[in-house]
Scaffold this motif. Structure first.
Motif, PDB file in Angstrom:
ATOM      1  N   ILE A 162      49.524  38.124  49.011  1.00 36.20           N
ATOM      2  CA  ILE A 162      48.607  37.350  49.069  1.00 36.20           C
ATOM      3  C   ILE A 162      47.680  37.027  47.658  1.00 36.20           C
ATOM      4  O   ILE A 162      47.771  38.084  47.000  1.00 36.20           O
ATOM      5  N   PHE A 163      47.649  35.937  47.374  1.00 36.74           N
ATOM      6  CA  PHE A 163      47.384  35.770  45.882  1.00 36.74           C
ATOM      7  C   PHE A 163      46.256  34.344  46.113  1.00 36.74           C
ATOM      8  O   PHE A 163      46.451  33.509  45.694  1.00 36.74           O
ATOM      9  N   GLN A 164      45.031  34.957  46.080  1.00 39.67           N
ATOM     10  CA  GLN A 164      43.945  34.092  46.048  1.00 39.67           C
ATOM     11  C   GLN A 164      43.057  34.556  44.821  1.00 39.67           C
ATOM     12  O   GLN A 164      41.967  34.851  44.876  1.00 39.67           O
ATOM     13  N   ASN A 165      43.803  33.832  43.743  1.00 36.28           N
ATOM     14  CA  ASN A 165      43.217  34.086  42.413  1.00 36.28           C
ATOM     15  C   ASN A 165      41.960  33.125  41.989  1.00 36.28           C
ATOM     16  O   ASN A 165      41.091  33.450  41.463  1.00 36.28           O
ATOM     17  N   ASP A 166      41.883  32.092  42.937  1.00 33.77           N
ATOM     18  CA  ASP A 166      40.868  31.105  42.687  1.00 33.77           C
ATOM     19  C   ASP A 166      39.818  31.000  43.918  1.00 33.77           C
ATOM     20  O   ASP A 166      39.125  29.945  44.176  1.00 33.77           O
ATOM     21  N   SER A 167      39.816  32.142  44.578  1.00 39.03           N
ATOM     22  CA  SER A 167      38.905  32.196  45.616  1.00 39.03           C
ATOM     23  C   SER A 167      37.490  33.086  45.657  1.00 39.03           C
ATOM     24  O   SER A 167      36.908  32.921  46.667  1.00 39.03           O
ATOM     25  N   PRO A 168      37.076  33.664  44.762  1.00 39.10           N
ATOM     26  CA  PRO A 168      35.972  34.386  44.563  1.00 39.10           C
ATOM     27  C   PRO A 168      34.733  33.800  44.676  1.00 39.10           C
ATOM     28  O   PRO A 168      34.834  32.674  44.272  1.00 39.10           O
ATOM     29  N   THR A 169      33.899  34.150  45.205  1.00 42.09           N
ATOM     30  CA  THR A 169      32.597  33.460  45.088  1.00 42.09           C
ATOM     31  C   THR A 169      31.677  33.889  44.202  1.00 42.09           C
ATOM     32  O   THR A 169      30.394  33.201  43.995  1.00 42.09           O
ATOM     33  N   HIS A 170      31.970  34.908  43.370  1.00 35.01           N
ATOM     34  CA  HIS A 170      30.997  35.248  42.381  1.00 35.01           C
ATOM     35  C   HIS A 170      31.718  35.853  41.258  1.00 35.01           C
ATOM     36  O   HIS A 170      32.735  36.318  41.270  1.00 35.01           O
ATOM     37  N   PHE A 171      31.265  35.599  40.149  1.00 37.82           N
ATOM     38  CA  PHE A 171      31.776  36.304  38.857  1.00 37.82           C
ATOM     39  C   PHE A 171      30.606  36.805  38.089  1.00 37.82           C
ATOM     40  O   PHE A 171      29.300  36.265  38.066  1.00 37.82           O
ATOM     41  N   PRO A 172      30.757  38.044  37.335  1.00 37.36           N
ATOM     42  CA  PRO A 172      29.988  38.674  36.416  1.00 37.36           C
ATOM     43  C   PRO A 172      29.441  37.580  34.966  1.00 37.36           C
ATOM     44  O   PRO A 172      30.379  36.850  34.787  1.00 37.36           O
ATOM     45  N   HIS A 173      28.441  37.947  34.599  1.00 35.24           N
ATOM     46  CA  HIS A 173      27.829  36.735  33.384  1.00 35.24           C
ATOM     47  C   HIS A 173      29.063  36.976  32.175  1.00 35.24           C
ATOM     48  O   HIS A 173      29.156  35.730  31.663  1.00 35.24           O
ATOM     49  N   ASP A 174      29.559  38.117  31.867  1.00 31.64           N
ATOM     50  CA  ASP A 174      30.551  37.990  30.886  1.00 31.64           C
ATOM     51  C   ASP A 174      31.890  37.218  31.083  1.00 31.64           C
ATOM     52  O   ASP A 174      32.475  36.883  30.196  1.00 31.64           O
ATOM     53  N   PHE A 175      31.943  36.816  32.500  1.00 29.03           N
ATOM     54  CA  PHE A 175      33.288  35.920  32.761  1.00 29.03           C
ATOM     55  C   PHE A 175      32.853  34.416  32.289  1.00 29.03           C
ATOM     56  O   PHE A 175      33.599  33.977  31.680  1.00 29.03           O
ATOM     57  N   TYR A 176      31.786  34.082  32.584  1.00 33.43           N
ATOM     58  CA  TYR A 176      31.178  32.858  31.990  1.00 33.43           C
ATOM     59  C   TYR A 176      31.103  32.598  30.541  1.00 33.43           C
ATOM     60  O   TYR A 176      31.662  31.573  29.982  1.00 33.43           O
ATOM     61  N   LEU A 177      30.790  33.938  29.947  1.00 37.11           N
ATOM     62  CA  LEU A 177      30.603  33.736  28.536  1.00 37.11           C
ATOM     63  C   LEU A 177      31.629  33.528  27.776  1.00 37.11           C
ATOM     64  O   LEU A 177      32.061  32.785  26.836  1.00 37.11           O
ATOM     65  N   ASN A 178      32.928  34.142  28.378  1.00 39.05           N
ATOM     66  CA  ASN A 178      34.324  34.210  27.795  1.00 39.05           C
ATOM     67  C   ASN A 178      34.897  32.671  27.834  1.00 39.05           C
ATOM     68  O   ASN A 178      35.706  32.592  26.904  1.00 39.05           O
ATOM     69  N   TYR A 179      34.284  31.989  28.558  1.00 35.26           N
ATOM     70  CA  TYR A 179      34.771  30.674  28.658  1.00 35.26           C
ATOM     71  C   TYR A 179      33.703  29.425  28.173  1.00 35.26           C
ATOM     72  O   TYR A 179      33.810  28.294  28.109  1.00 35.26           O
ATOM     73  N   GLY A 180      32.779  30.160  27.313  1.00 31.23           N
ATOM     74  CA  GLY A 180      31.464  29.285  26.792  1.00 31.23           C
ATOM     75  C   GLY A 180      30.721  28.470  27.675  1.00 31.23           C
ATOM     76  O   GLY A 180      30.110  27.524  27.324  1.00 31.23           O
ATOM     77  N   LEU A 181      30.690  29.213  28.955  1.00 33.04           N
ATOM     78  CA  LEU A 181      29.431  28.718  29.945  1.00 33.04           C
ATOM     79  C   LEU A 181      28.341  29.626  30.116  1.00 33.04           C
ATOM     80  O   LEU A 181      28.369  30.775  29.378  1.00 33.04           O
TER      81      LEU A 181
END
Length: 250
Positions: A162-181
């Motif tokens: 099972i590979f649902q790499n693009d299905s989480p509903t929440h990410f931590p703040h540092d995930f957004y910072l990592n992509y300049g968001l």
């Protein structure tokens, strides 16, 4: 004999880069000029580290070079971890009919993601030598080769089930910072930025959405029959529908 708790059973590995003797002085000159090894030398002086064996050279922390005519990278299982794991295999043999060893390893041979690093191969065969009946590898998100070693199967990577790499509903703040968001961006913004709107990443690699399910039987500790059932996980579907396994239709 104590309360259980989650944790790792790690297998570290040693990496040594082999280069011809005439290249060593140039490497050491660069290391000296940019002060890569000053902290290591101080650690040796103060008794916190030991000098390297003769013929080995530290270019930077964790990067070891060894003199040799056949240049390349040597990887080997860490001997301390290997002893600990083989003791557990011996223990499991006394408590069960069959012993399965699972290893999660992304490391590869050179630039071939579909080929396991040398230390993984050595580890898997050693586990069989010590009594394991099968090795189940995973980690790189793609299928790797399998080997029948001493009439027991080694699966160097079974890919994903099972590979649902693009299905989480929440990410931590540092995930957004990592992509300049920032906090005003949404989960969909994060997915689009990470994949450059579907142009890069694991979701664009069809090999990550092909796998198989092995079924096998053993008799007296040896492989009797092995069947492989190919599956697919919906490559090309919208990302919120990808990742569910189905038997391959073709």
């Amino acid at each position: 004999d104590m309360k259980g708790r989650p944790g790792l059973n790690p297998l570290r590995h040693d990496r040594i880069h082999v280069v011809k003797p005439e290249r060593i002085p140039a490497l050491m000159e660069v290391a000296e000029k940019v002060e890569l090894n000053t902290a290591h030398r101080l650690s040796i002086k103060e008794g916190f580290a030991s000098p390297l064996p003769e013929g080995q050279h530290l270019f930077a922390p964790g990067i070891l070079f060894k003199e040799g005519e056949e240049e390349g990278l040597i990887t080997k299982p860490n001997s301390y971890d290997m002893k600990r794991i083989t003791r557990r295999i011996h223990e499991a043999k006394r408590q069960a009919d069959y012993v399965l060893v699972s290893i999660h390893a992304h490391e590869m041979k050179g630039e071939s993601k579909n080929v396991a690093a040398d230390f993984v191969v050595e580890f898997a065969r050693r586990c069989i030598d010590e009594g394991a009946h099968a090795i189940l590898g995973h980690g790189p998100h793609i299928l790797r080769g399998m080997e029948i070693y001493k009439n027991r199967p080694i699966f160097y990577s079974l890919g994903d089930f099972i590979f649902q790499n693009d299905s989480p509903t929440h990410f931590p703040h540092d995930f957004y910072l990592n992509y300049g968001l920032g906090h005003e961006d949404t989960i969909a913004d994060a997915f689009d930025t990470r994949s450059d709107h579907g142009k890069k990443g694991l979701g664009t690699n069809p090999l990550c959405f092909e796998s198989l399910v092995p079924f096998w039987s053993m008799e007296n500790g040896e492989l009797k029959e092995l069947k492989l059932y190919p599956i697919e996980l919906g490559f090309g579907l919208p990302r919120y529908r990808m990742g569910w396994p189905e038997l391959t239709k073709n």
